[in-house]
Design a protein around this motif. Structure first.
Motif, PDB file in Angstrom:
ATOM      1  N   PHE A  31       0.825  -1.211   0.000  1.00 29.99           N
ATOM      2  CA  PHE A  31       0.000   0.000   0.000  1.00 29.99           C
ATOM      3  C   PHE A  31       0.855   1.255   0.000  1.00 29.99           C
ATOM      4  N   PHE A  32       0.349   2.284  -0.662  1.00 31.15           N
ATOM      5  CA  PHE A  32       0.814   3.650  -0.488  1.00 31.15           C
ATOM      6  C   PHE A  32      -0.227   4.395   0.334  1.00 31.15           C
ATOM      7  N   GLU A  33       0.211   5.350   1.138  1.00 28.45           N
ATOM      8  CA  GLU A  33      -0.724   6.206   1.865  1.00 28.45           C
ATOM      9  C   GLU A  33      -1.065   7.439   1.027  1.00 28.45           C
ATOM     10  N   ALA A  34      -2.317   7.874   1.103  1.00 24.24           N
ATOM     11  CA  ALA A  34      -2.745   9.141   0.513  1.00 24.24           C
ATOM     12  C   ALA A  34      -3.568   9.880   1.557  1.00 24.24           C
ATOM     13  N   TRP A  35      -3.309  11.187   1.712  1.00 17.92           N
ATOM     14  CA  TRP A  35      -3.990  11.972   2.740  1.00 17.92           C
ATOM     15  C   TRP A  35      -4.704  13.153   2.090  1.00 17.92           C
ATOM     16  N   ILE A  36      -5.928  13.386   2.518  1.00 21.10           N
ATOM     17  CA  ILE A  36      -6.688  14.566   2.101  1.00 21.10           C
ATOM     18  C   ILE A  36      -7.291  15.197   3.348  1.00 21.10           C
TER      19      ILE A  36
ATOM     20  N   LEU B  46      -7.712   9.140   5.173  1.00 20.16           N
ATOM     21  CA  LEU B  46      -6.562   8.290   4.877  1.00 20.16           C
ATOM     22  C   LEU B  46      -7.007   7.233   3.877  1.00 20.16           C
ATOM     23  N   ILE B  47      -6.395   7.237   2.699  1.00 19.65           N
ATOM     24  CA  ILE B  47      -6.691   6.247   1.670  1.00 19.65           C
ATOM     25  C   ILE B  47      -5.443   5.392   1.454  1.00 19.65           C
ATOM     26  N   MET B  48      -5.594   4.089   1.638  1.00 22.50           N
ATOM     27  CA  MET B  48      -4.496   3.154   1.408  1.00 22.50           C
ATOM     28  C   MET B  48      -4.627   2.628  -0.015  1.00 22.50           C
ATOM     29  N   ARG B  49      -3.728   3.082  -0.871  1.00 20.05           N
ATOM     30  CA  ARG B  49      -3.782   2.754  -2.289  1.00 20.05           C
ATOM     31  C   ARG B  49      -2.985   1.477  -2.563  1.00 20.05           C
ATOM     32  N   ARG B  50      -3.625   0.517  -3.166  1.00 23.03           N
ATOM     33  CA  ARG B  50      -2.994  -0.777  -3.432  1.00 23.03           C
ATOM     34  C   ARG B  50      -2.001  -0.664  -4.599  1.00 23.03           C
ATOM     35  N   HIS B  51      -0.847  -1.280  -4.452  1.00 25.43           N
ATOM     36  CA  HIS B  51       0.102  -1.381  -5.547  1.00 25.43           C
ATOM     37  C   HIS B  51       0.576  -2.827  -5.661  1.00 25.43           C
ATOM     38  N   ASP B  52       1.105  -3.202  -6.803  1.00 27.53           N
ATOM     39  CA  ASP B  52       1.495  -4.582  -7.057  1.00 27.53           C
ATOM     40  C   ASP B  52       2.976  -4.716  -7.372  1.00 27.53           C
ATOM     41  N   TYR B  53       3.790  -3.823  -6.812  1.00 29.48           N
ATOM     42  CA  TYR B  53       5.238  -3.944  -7.060  1.00 29.48           C
ATOM     43  C   TYR B  53       6.004  -3.643  -5.788  1.00 29.48           C
TER      44      TYR B  53
END
Length: 343
Positions: free
Chosen positions: A270-275, A336-343
């Motif tokens: 996961f990457f974190e994204a904040w707004i 807080l949005i946990m953005r899924r990544h595959d690498y």
């Protein structure tokens, strides 16, 4: 719908806003020495606010009602998120990496009143160590907007005494390195920029006025999960802060741990994204917000989201809604949005 059922769809919510009750709400303001000061209205009420939050766009639609028998002529102000300068670039600013030149309308903010597009004014002020240094910058011929591509030219033109003074006051950073093969001697801005869009508005007596905003949000983030251990278990230096700020609860944390384990990765994928959205300025109007509707889009079905709210329902694969009647905002909104990544 309860939060537990959200988890089955691959997401989680924390629901903790007080029952009585980032980006900003409209508020009335008056011009005083030093800039805009927010004031309350005894006549104009915010009957309705529809707020849409996503990583790509923020949309806000209001309905105001002037209950008095006289027109109200006032300034309406819309404060934006603080932006602190960094020599490493500011990825949280929309379009920062792509644009060759950034003008002062950083967030591409637009406003319509009763369907008519207006051109708002923009007040920008600079702060260092929480002290207003706007006059210092302007007196030295330095723009407040530290995101300008030519800001380095203005700083390089300062005299040495001013540079030394500003370094001591936390306004500038001196990047200096001298080597036979490589040398650096540059000054970088360190101040925080606070921006507010504002315009004059007339609210006719006994009538309703519709106001709409659109702009690109400031989305911060990280390239890792700072509140999870390598196996996805809760941990890390930001865990307690995030639990307070984003109301992360047990189901949300367990969902991330399970997703990490199922991914087979050696670290959380996961990457974190904040707004953030400044909501409390909505309390400057007459009475509470009659009907407040919050719609949030987490971006992709595989993402996870956590924020403080109450009575939130899932209304789509990526969207959630909270509706409140007679709503008085007691805290601002942080997502807080946990953005899924595959690498």
């Amino acid at each position: 719908m309860r939060a537990q059922s959200f988890l089955a769809a691959g997401l989680a919510l924390a629901l903790v806003l007080p029952a009585a009750t980032t980006q900003a709400n409209d508020t009335m303001a008056e011009l005083k020495t030093g800039g805009l000061h927010f004031v309350r209205s005894d006549s104009v009420a915010m009957e309705q606010e529809d707020l849409f939050i996503s990583m790509d766009e923020i949309r806000v639609d209001y309905v105001f009602y002037n209950s008095s028998d006289e027109d109200v002529r006032t300034i309406v102000a819309f404060p934006m998120p603080d932006i602190t300068a960094t020599m490493y670039g500011n990825i949280a600013v929309p379009g920062f990496a792509e644009d060759d030149v950034l003008d002062d309308n950083i967030f591409n903010f637009v406003v319509d009143v009763d369907g008519v597009r207006l051109e708002p004014e923009l007040e920008m002020r600079a702060f260092s160590l929480n002290l207003d240094i706007t006059d210092d910058l302007l007196a030295a011929g330095v723009p407040v907007n530290h995101l300008r591509r030519d800001i380095g030219e203005f700083l390089a033109a300062l005299d040495e005494d001013t540079k030394a003074d500003w370094i001591a006051r936390g306004i500038l950073y001196h990047d200096y390195f001298d080597d036979p093969d490589y040398s650096v001697d540059e000054h970088w801005p360190l101040w925080t920029m606070r921006s507010t869009y504002w315009w004059w508005a007339t609210f006719p007596a006994g009538q309703r006025t519709k106001v709409s905003h659109r702009y690109a949000p400031s989305v911060g983030g990280t390239v890792a999960a700072t509140f999870l251990e390598s196996d996805g278990r809760p941990g890390g230096y930001s865990l307690e802060e995030y639990q307070r700020r984003y109301c992360m609860d047990g189901p949300f944390l367990r969902a991330l741990e399970n997703a990490t384990r199922q991914s087979g990765r050696e670290f959380p994928p996961f990457f974190e994204a904040w707004i953030s959205y400044v909501l409390t300025t909505g309390g400057n109007w007459a009475g509470p917000i009659g009907r407040f509707t919050l719609t949030v889009d987490k971006g992709a079905p595989e993402n996870f989201i956590s924020f403080c709210g109450e009575g939130v329902e899932k209304i789509g694969p990526t969207t959630f809604r909270m509706v409140k009647e007679e709503f008085f905002p007691e805290r601002d909104l942080d997502f807080l949005i946990m953005r899924r990544h595959d690498y």
